[in-house]
Design an enzyme around this catalytic site. Sequence first.
Site, PDB file in Angstrom:
ATOM      1  N   ARG A  80       0.855  -1.184   0.000  1.00  0.00           N
ATOM      2  CA  ARG A  80       0.000   0.000   0.000  1.00  0.00           C
ATOM      3  C   ARG A  80       0.893   1.237   0.000  1.00  0.00           C
ATOM      4  O   ARG A  80       1.699   1.431   0.911  1.00  0.00           O
ATOM      5  CB  ARG A  80      -0.891  -0.019   1.250  1.00  0.00           C
ATOM      6  CG  ARG A  80      -1.742   1.216   1.425  1.00  0.00           C
ATOM      7  CD  ARG A  80      -2.686   1.065   2.614  1.00  0.00           C
ATOM      8  NE  ARG A  80      -3.464   2.275   2.789  1.00  0.00           N
ATOM      9  CZ  ARG A  80      -3.248   3.186   3.732  1.00  0.00           C
ATOM     10  NH1 ARG A  80      -2.274   3.023   4.619  1.00  0.00           N
ATOM     11  NH2 ARG A  80      -4.001   4.258   3.809  1.00  0.00           N
ATOM     12  N   HIS A 123      -2.653  10.983   0.638  1.00  0.00           N
ATOM     13  CA  HIS A 123      -2.101  10.767   1.969  1.00  0.00           C
ATOM     14  C   HIS A 123      -1.451  12.091   2.386  1.00  0.00           C
ATOM     15  O   HIS A 123      -0.255  12.172   2.615  1.00  0.00           O
ATOM     16  CB  HIS A 123      -1.105   9.603   1.954  1.00  0.00           C
ATOM     17  CG  HIS A 123      -0.840   8.993   3.297  1.00  0.00           C
ATOM     18  ND1 HIS A 123      -1.014   7.644   3.563  1.00  0.00           N
ATOM     19  CD2 HIS A 123      -0.420   9.538   4.461  1.00  0.00           C
ATOM     20  CE1 HIS A 123      -0.689   7.396   4.827  1.00  0.00           C
ATOM     21  NE2 HIS A 123      -0.321   8.533   5.396  1.00  0.00           N
ATOM     22  N   GLU A 168      -7.178   8.578   6.092  1.00  0.00           N
ATOM     23  CA  GLU A 168      -7.395   9.261   7.378  1.00  0.00           C
ATOM     24  C   GLU A 168      -7.831  10.717   7.235  1.00  0.00           C
ATOM     25  O   GLU A 168      -7.097  11.642   7.629  1.00  0.00           O
ATOM     26  CB  GLU A 168      -6.114   9.172   8.229  1.00  0.00           C
ATOM     27  CG  GLU A 168      -5.657   7.763   8.499  1.00  0.00           C
ATOM     28  CD  GLU A 168      -4.439   7.684   9.427  1.00  0.00           C
ATOM     29  OE1 GLU A 168      -3.854   8.742   9.726  1.00  0.00           O
ATOM     30  OE2 GLU A 168      -4.090   6.579   9.846  1.00  0.00           O
ATOM     31  N   ASN A 303      -7.649   1.884   9.853  1.00  0.00           N
ATOM     32  CA  ASN A 303      -6.355   2.124  10.489  1.00  0.00           C
ATOM     33  C   ASN A 303      -6.585   2.147  11.991  1.00  0.00           C
ATOM     34  O   ASN A 303      -7.375   2.949  12.495  1.00  0.00           O
ATOM     35  CB  ASN A 303      -5.756   3.467  10.047  1.00  0.00           C
ATOM     36  CG  ASN A 303      -5.292   3.434   8.595  1.00  0.00           C
ATOM     37  OD1 ASN A 303      -5.433   2.422   7.898  1.00  0.00           O
ATOM     38  ND2 ASN A 303      -4.733   4.535   8.132  1.00  0.00           N
ATOM     39  N   TYR A 305      -4.489   2.008  15.744  1.00  0.00           N
ATOM     40  CA  TYR A 305      -3.228   2.016  16.490  1.00  0.00           C
ATOM     41  C   TYR A 305      -3.429   1.754  17.980  1.00  0.00           C
ATOM     42  O   TYR A 305      -2.635   1.079  18.610  1.00  0.00           O
ATOM     43  CB  TYR A 305      -2.503   3.356  16.295  1.00  0.00           C
ATOM     44  CG  TYR A 305      -1.885   3.447  14.914  1.00  0.00           C
ATOM     45  CD1 TYR A 305      -0.588   3.015  14.685  1.00  0.00           C
ATOM     46  CD2 TYR A 305      -2.623   3.904  13.826  1.00  0.00           C
ATOM     47  CE1 TYR A 305      -0.016   3.055  13.415  1.00  0.00           C
ATOM     48  CE2 TYR A 305      -2.070   3.948  12.552  1.00  0.00           C
ATOM     49  CZ  TYR A 305      -0.770   3.527  12.354  1.00  0.00           C
ATOM     50  OH  TYR A 305      -0.218   3.550  11.096  1.00  0.00           O
ATOM     51  N   GLU A 382      -3.702   0.014   8.124  1.00  0.00           N
ATOM     52  CA  GLU A 382      -2.537   0.443   8.922  1.00  0.00           C
ATOM     53  C   GLU A 382      -2.686  -0.071  10.338  1.00  0.00           C
ATOM     54  O   GLU A 382      -3.766  -0.006  10.928  1.00  0.00           O
ATOM     55  CB  GLU A 382      -2.416   1.973   9.005  1.00  0.00           C
ATOM     56  CG  GLU A 382      -1.812   2.625   7.805  1.00  0.00           C
ATOM     57  CD  GLU A 382      -1.653   4.129   7.965  1.00  0.00           C
ATOM     58  OE1 GLU A 382      -1.418   4.612   9.102  1.00  0.00           O
ATOM     59  OE2 GLU A 382      -1.787   4.816   6.947  1.00  0.00           O
TER      60      GLU A 382
HETATM   61  O1  IFM Z   1       2.721   7.741   9.867  1.00  0.00           O
HETATM   62  C1  IFM Z   1       1.342   7.789  10.041  1.00  0.00           C
HETATM   63  C2  IFM Z   1       0.644   7.598   8.716  1.00  0.00           C
HETATM   64  O2  IFM Z   1       1.061   8.521   7.767  1.00  0.00           O
HETATM   65  C3  IFM Z   1      -0.843   7.733   8.893  1.00  0.00           C
HETATM   66  N1  IFM Z   1      -1.325   6.913   9.973  1.00  0.00           N
HETATM   67  C4  IFM Z   1      -0.621   6.932  11.218  1.00  0.00           C
HETATM   68  C5  IFM Z   1       0.857   6.733  10.990  1.00  0.00           C
HETATM   69  C6  IFM Z   1       1.604   6.754  12.329  1.00  0.00           C
HETATM   70  O3  IFM Z   1       1.399   7.952  12.985  1.00  0.00           O
END
Ligand code: IFM
Length: 474
Positions: A80, A123, A168, A303, A305, A382
């Site tokens: 990606r 992006h 995002e 995405n 985290y 992500e």
């Molecule tokens: O590096 C970023 C990415 O560009 C977008 N999502 C979160 C990642 C980590 O912060």
Amino acid sequence: MTQSSSRSFPQDFLFGGATAAFQIEGAAFEDGRTASIWDTFSRVPGAVVNADNGDVACDHYHRYGDDVALMKRMGLQTYRFSTSWSRVRPDAGAVNPAGVDFYQRLVDALLEADIVPWLTLYHWDMPQAQEERGGWTVRETADRFLEYALTMHDALGDRVHHWTTLNEPWCSSFLSYTAGVHAPGRYSFGDGLLAAHHLLLAHGQTVRALRERDDSLSLGVTLNLTVADPADTSDAADRDAARRIDGQFNRWFLDPVFRGEYPADIVEDFRAVDAEAVARWEEAVTASDLETIAVPLDAFGVNYYHGELVSGHAPAVPRDSGQAPTDRKTASPFPADAGVHWIDRGLPETSMGWEVQPEGLTRLLLRLSEEYVGDVRMYVTENGAAYDDAVEDGRVHDQERVDYLRAHLSATLDAIEQGADVGGYFYWSLMDNFEWAWGYEKRFGIVYVDYDTQERIVKDSGREYARIIGERAI
Ligand code: IFM
């Protein structure tokens, strides 16, 4: 873990790695590329740690062949990446053939290596010239974006099947136009609201136009999503704090994309804080926009985290949510954050200060499956962690990232086993890169990058990922 306890991934599950143009390419002003908002913003004093910028980054523009060969050695099935609007249509103007040519060469190299290209159109690196015409706060930008998207499709429509419009949009609207933490560094709630809407409009218009051109493409969008838990589920103020964070971060984007409406409770929360900004936004949003934004999708990118535990009551020791690297932001600029407190639940944290909460990913995928996506297949586009890596004797022993990766792959499998339709996982990031306001301070890669020599070293996490991909089991 013994062999007998290993769990297999579905046959068609795709294992990938992810990057983004501005974060890795470098060659910022080569072959006709002109400034993006990140080239400009990264030069604003205090905007980026160590005043780093993307001029060289990982030099991927010149090293893409070696990078693709590395991906192949690691066994990645899909990659990606994003294309740079400023490279392809500098200043959001005429097509730059040299810029287009770079992505054709990259895609050809991927296909040659049997790696499925997964292309993201936006992006975050809008041409600076378009920002000067109003950026995402003006409707015209959605039309300029469509022109750029069609250029990419002209060039790659015969070779790229998977197209993602936006990565995002919460970041490229609220974090960028309201919080000032990302480019273009504006501090206006009203601008953030308009930016979010025009980004979504650009998404809808683009999906519609690409679909008209070729209905065999797989078209989607990627959102960054969280799991906001109330500290005490029996406490009304804690539940309300969770509702507001979920609302402004998740539902503000999920509801228009999947239901063609903005969440009414959050509109009213926002109105209570800034009625004028909401009135301006209401003038910009039409019924036909909402229909466009809710255009049917083939793929939905998630995405994830970390999650968050929130309360409506101030804790004795406030938790640093780890969001702002510099002194640009002193207090949360988001209206719905007022009165919300983040609680430390004692989970391990990455070097971003983000908690490691893999089961949140399972819950998120199941919730999306039950409440939003219908029969649209989800992909974890992500997921990853930054740690303070060190090279020792030519190796990077990043056991924490190995654990993070394994835990989140397991969490993805848990969701699949409980009924979520998840078609793949992309680790963020394939390689260390320019982490926006953190510059090169934060390393997310499963491949280490020595920024002095541009040497790549596959970290232990990269080796483990390659092993998992090889066995298709964890
Ligand atoms: O590096 C970023 C990415 O560009 C977008 N999502 C979160 C990642 C980590 O912060």
